[in-house]
Enzyme design. Structure first.
Site, PDB file in Angstrom:
ATOM      1  N   LYS A 202       1.009  -1.111   0.137  1.00  0.00           N
ATOM      2  CA  LYS A 202      -0.032  -0.023  -0.058  1.00  0.00           C
ATOM      3  C   LYS A 202       0.782   1.352  -0.075  1.00  0.00           C
ATOM      4  CE  LYS A 202      -4.146  -1.947   2.055  1.00  0.00           C
ATOM      5  NZ  LYS A 202      -5.316  -1.891   3.046  1.00  0.00           N
TER       6      LYS A 202
ATOM      7  N   GLY B 141      -1.463  -1.411  15.256  1.00  0.00           N
ATOM      8  CA  GLY B 141      -0.829  -1.726  13.874  1.00  0.00           C
ATOM      9  C   GLY B 141      -0.196  -0.277  13.340  1.00  0.00           C
ATOM     10  N   SER B 142       0.566  -0.367  12.448  1.00  0.00           N
ATOM     11  CA  SER B 142       1.162   1.059  11.756  1.00  0.00           C
ATOM     12  C   SER B 142       1.389   0.914  10.541  1.00  0.00           C
ATOM     13  CB  SER B 142       2.364   1.229  12.534  1.00  0.00           C
ATOM     14  OG  SER B 142       3.581   0.244  12.477  1.00  0.00           O
TER      15      SER B 142
ATOM     16  N   GLY C  12       0.091   0.377   6.037  1.00  0.00           N
ATOM     17  CA  GLY C  12      -0.914   1.080   5.377  1.00  0.00           C
ATOM     18  C   GLY C  12      -2.411   1.261   5.769  1.00  0.00           C
ATOM     19  N   MET C  13      -2.977   0.129   6.210  1.00  0.00           N
ATOM     20  CA  MET C  13      -4.104   0.056   6.339  1.00  0.00           C
ATOM     21  C   MET C  13      -4.315   0.938   7.987  1.00  0.00           C
ATOM     22  SD  MET C  13      -7.277  -0.724   5.709  1.00  0.00           S
ATOM     23  CE  MET C  13      -9.113  -1.208   6.518  1.00  0.00           C
TER      24      MET C  13
END
Length: 272
Positions: A72, A129-130, A132-133
């Site tokens: 991404k 989380g870190s 693209g999403m």
């Protein structure tokens, strides 16, 4: 139901690129082509050569491409431009090819905004989380009015890079309880992480809403534990349907009616 044209020289191709290709998007898009009578075909792919794959999209006049982990962010330098949502968060999940010009968009963002619309933006959240999403979800939360949040990421540089521009906190591990917990990591995804629980049970007990962006399987360990405790759940499948619908519209210029969308989503869920 409109009759879908036979595949021929005028058939337009759309595709997806992912490290772990699944069937949901393929089934969803192809079912909508059938229901709307469009002369399109959708196929999923993986690649170990991203520049060559993107070059193929341009060279073969492939109309559109969905982009999933881990591409991404890496895909951005290979494109000719970014739409507003992708430019705002430096993350692309959709490419549209207009006569050889490739433009990146992010339909994950729009899907998450729609799904969190009923949650009080004063709610504190913890997002794990870190990538693209995670950027898309964090931006959706910020732009929906959420100001009190924590980004959890073992990589401090990546975690702070996501948290600080939005005014959120950072932590290396998920330890603090919050009414809204959000998983945007592969934990719980089909494969090596299938049995992993994204948050400790104590955090699941304490939350009101659990959002898991993992699409496969539809019922992750996090969602299963949250449902057992009577929590509201927002699933990766819900995100997948809304973001894929926006992709379909970008690729074709056609907006299916709600019955067609539900038919395609049910077909994709049953056959994925």
């Amino acid at each position: 139901m409109p009759g879908k044209p036979l595949i021929g020289r005028d058939t337009r191709l759309c595709m997806s690129l992912s490290a772990r290709p699944g069937n949901f998007g393929t089934r969803f898009h192809n079912r909508l082509y059938e229901l709307t009578g469009l002369d399109y075909l959708y196929k999923s792919f993986s690649t170990t050569d991203l520049p060559a794959a993107i070059g193929g999209i341009r060279a073969l006049s492939i109309r559109g491409c969905a982009i999933s982990m881990p591409f991404k962010e890496a895909v951005i330098p290979l494109l000719d431009g970014l739409g507003p949502t992708a430019a705002a968060i430096d993350s692309v999940n959709t490419i549209v090819n207009d006569d050889g010009r490739l433009t990146g968009h992010n339909t994950d963002y729009a899907a998450v905004v729609a799904l969190i619309a009923g949650i009080d933006p004063a709610t504190r959240f913890v997002l794990r989380g870190s990538g693209g999403m995670a950027k898309a979800v964090a931006a959706a939360l910020r732009d929906s009015g959420f100001r009190d949040g924590m980004i959890v990421a073992r990589n401090e540089a990546a975690g702070r890079a996501l948290a600080e521009p939005y005014g959120f906190d950072w932590s290396a591990e998920p330890t603090e309880t919050a009414p809204l917990i959000v998983n945007v990591t592969p934990l719980g995804m089909t494969g090596a992480d299938a049995d992993a629980l994204a948050f400790p049970v104590a955090m699941i007990d304490a939350c009101d809403v659990a959002l898991d962006a993992v699409q496969y399987p539809p019922e992750t360990p996090l969602l299963r534990e949250a449902r057992l405790r009577g929590k509201r759940c927002i699933t990766g499948t819900e995100i997948a349907v809304l973001q894929a619908l926006e992709q379909f519209i970008l690729y074709t210029g056609v907006r299916p009616d709600p019955a067609q969308v539900e038919d395609a989503a049910a077909f994709a869920r049953a056959n994925s």
